[in-house]
Scaffold this active site. Structure first.
Site, PDB file in Angstrom:
ATOM      1  CG  HIS A   1      -2.178   0.591   0.927  1.00 39.62           C
ATOM      2  ND1 HIS A   1      -2.323   1.646   0.104  1.00 39.62           N
ATOM      3  CD2 HIS A   1      -3.391   0.704   1.577  1.00 39.62           C
ATOM      4  CE1 HIS A   1      -3.596   2.314   0.084  1.00 39.62           C
ATOM      5  NE2 HIS A   1      -4.160   1.732   1.211  1.00 39.62           N
ATOM      6  CB  ALA A   2       4.377   2.041   1.170  1.00 39.59           C
TER       7      ALA A   2
END
Lengths: 456, 456
Positions: free
Chosen positions: B136-137
């Site tokens: 998700h980063a």
């Protein structure tokens, strides 16, 4: 929870899973059909009598040193712990090893009892694989292997075999509890004791000082190699079986031990592997080899010393280009180390062992692994397995490959198990720092073949 | 590295993997043989033009807040990132979902670019599944889905499709960069901004204060349920497709929106599920629904406001036993929330959204989740997918199920994607706290059928 248990939980990070594994191969019983894998799964899951070790989990999964203790689950989510998996076509050993590498690289869920068993179908030859992983805080590799053996029978007609997790322990703690040979326990004991070394009683330091004064012993210091840096999270696993008779022939003809020949195979393999990577150090590499204290007690004619295990560091003579010379130097180094150990009491051996593996306890310190020499270059453990053919409800055990642990500074590990007439070799490595790890299998065979030319 | 990126890395633990996933199903092109899966793997691996996002990894994998930055790998270990897997016989969707659950529960290796793609064979109907996970980063769920769509063609005869990781971005950052609808970005933005809320400029607080004075808005406070406790590390994933026409018919007849009907399905499913577990709260449960700021700008007739995304909290009316009543109350609550949002500027919406998801940023605090009310009970995201049939080099896309994230306090998540004439629903949950999660699929169908009786 004993300190050694919690150490293994606390030392664990996403890059350093602290579980031991085993890859077993089974030949389905004659006459079994395509549903055999489901029958096996049913036997694995059809038990409500789970041994305490397999119901045990950390009470506080995210806790820190202050609050690590065990709790026991009454019920087990069998669909979670016992998994049905498959490998893709063509279903060679290669695909199985790829799956094993992936499964061994992921962490166990600390919210549940710390074990998983994967029943794997899809091998082209119809064999079934069982990959099992158990947290090192629960059990050491040797005890795990012994437990798996307890699940097997020498009678191919027996149909009352229970899976390892249903075998009730005779004593509350499996770890070396029956006083047998327990080499992996050395690493465990070593890591644990080394971590606690600041708390050693002054008496222990006196013992160690005395050893150093009396003999020509130095603390181990091995050359730096590409195999002794920090490790990543991904793993690569390779496995292969050798006929023990081949190794025994070389040992007998050369006047060395089976273990010496195994170390010479590892030495030749590492030498060729590092030559391929233009990374062979000038100085001889060394191996840490767990040894049983019982062995020492036998040789000294004293009474059995229980389950304590020590370690010895042996030269691998990787600076010699002749396989025969390497074997001779390894055998000499090994004899010297044993001779030294035989002059010590079990207590002295433990203290010395702790000191030898002590640097491993420092590896979590930033920069430690990068800037210091490793205490040894590789760990080689040899675990005794069943000496005869064994079966699980008629399915013949056809492979018993230990899947061990790598840590910062020890990016590759050789763990071997004897089984019937075979030596099953499991090599686990960091995927990043040990590229083309499977080449080590080829090199092991090359090294043995070279020795056979002189002593086969 | 932007703070929102590093937040997702720092918030991650073994119990809280912070990657988003997608499960795609493909029907192999007509006339393709048993080697099709290898052809697909070859296309997936046969590229040396990897997009920057797929070469990116944290420079210091074990670093802390002070030293988190990105680095880019020049070469990619394709055998590691693109994996060939299989499900066991009989090869039903059930076996595929089990594998997906396991794959989604394990952490990505931070020593490598933060993504994996698994090409899965063994489905009894001959379809091929592709499970992809990305940290998700690196990307949010919507952008990931959009990227996957870019890999597809509406032309079944096209054979020049490139895998998502070979598609070069038009702009340096995918996340909402093209100004489209980006609901998952709300959670991302929310988590990030909420974590930084102490650092908000006083002006922002003024904005929020003004909103509260002007309208009858209260900070969300939902009833406690079994779905809002801490989560473990293991996951369970369920997925199913519904014909959009069925949902549209109900929406048209009842004068509500498609999204209202979807929320009513979720409401009915959660109600029945919690009733089965004797755990339905008396108070109505609420859902957090990401909304696009573009929507608001359109309704207000102003110029496009770019890519910012807000959230609204809508009542699910789970205290009503009649499905029709639930839909009416949901539609009313949703209209009120939109009406309120339409009176705000994008900046105000962002500030309010941050405040609404702020409690999620507190979940790492010990006891926070156990002792406080959740800000909402469940997150329901609806992601727009392709509106026509699409193909990857002739293989028809036959399923597009988002696999989202659960966090402490949010043990289950519904993320939906539209595809052609279908709504593909992915439900991800904590394996411990959401037992029998697959029952939610049955309940979703029951809830839709009930609505169809009145408005079908």
């Amino acid at each position: 929870m004993p300190l050694t248990d919690s150490m293994f939980l606390l030392a664990e990070s996403r890059e350093h899973p602290m579980h031991v594994g085993g890859l077993q191969l089974f030949v389905p019983p004659e006459g079994s059909g395509p549903d055999y894998v489901h029958e096996l799964l049913n036997v694995f899951r059809a038990t409500d009598n789970i041994a305490p070790n397999f119901r045990k989990r950390p009470a506080d999964p995210v806790g820190s040193l202050g609050n690590v203790w065990w709790t026991y689950d009454d019920t087990i989510d069998f669909d979670y712990h016992i998994r049905h998996s498959a490998i893709p076509k063509p279903g060679r050993i290669r695909e199985l090893l790829q799956l094993t590498s992936r499964l061994h690289g992921s962490l166990l869920d600390r919210h549940r009892p710390l074990w998983e068993a994967h029943v794997v179908e899809g091998l082209e030859d119809g064999r079934i694989a069982v990959y099992t992983k158990i947290h090192h805080a629960l059990i050491d590799g040797v005890s795990a292997l012994r437990l798996m053996q307890k699940a097997l029978s020498e009678d191919p007609a027996a149909r009352d075999c229970l899976p390892p997790w249903s075998i009730q322990p005779g004593k509350p703690r499996e770890s070396g509890a029956d006083g047998g040979f327990n080499p992996m326990g050395a690493l465990r004991a070593g890591l644990g004791v080394a971590g606690d070394i600041a708390g050693l009683a002054p008496a222990s330091f006196k013992i160690v000082n005395q050893i150093f004064r009396d003999g020509d012993i130095t603390l181990p210091r091995a050359p730096k190699t590409i195999l002794n840096g920090p490790v990543g999270g991904a793993r690569r696993f390779a496995a292969q079986s050798w006929e023990i008779s081949r190794i025994q022939r070389v040992a007998r003809s050369s006047g060395t031990t089976l273990n010496d020949v195994v170390l010479a195979m590892v030495s030749g393999a590492l030498r060729n592997y590092l030559l391929e990577h233009h990374a062979l150090p000038d100085e001889p590499m060394t191996a840490m080899v767990p040894v049983s204290l019982a062995l020492r007690d036998e040789s000294a004619g004293k009474e059995g010393g229980g389950n304590a295990t020590g370690v010895m560091v042996v030269s691998l003579a990787t600076n010699r280009d002749n396989g025969g010379t390497r074997l001779e130097e390894i055998a000499y180094s090994s004899r010297q180390a044993k001779k030294m150990l035989s002059g010590l009491s079990p207590r002295q051996i433990l203290a010395l062992s702790a000191l030898q593996v002590a640097p491993m306890a420092m590896t979590p310190m930033p920069g430690f692994v990068k800037h210091t020499h490793p205490p040894f270059n590789v760990i080689v453990s040899n675990i005794p397995g069943p000496r005869k053919p064994t079966y699980f409800n008629g399915a013949k055990l056809d492979g018993l490959y230990p899947v061990s642990i790598v840590t910062d500074g020890q990016a590759v590990n050789f763990t071997l198990a004897s089984r019937d007439k075979y030596l099953d070799v499991g090599i686990i490595g960091c995927r990043t720092n040990v590229p083309h790890l499977q080449r080590l299998l080829t090199h092991l065979e090359t090294a043995l073949a070279e020795l056979e030319q002189s002593w086969g």
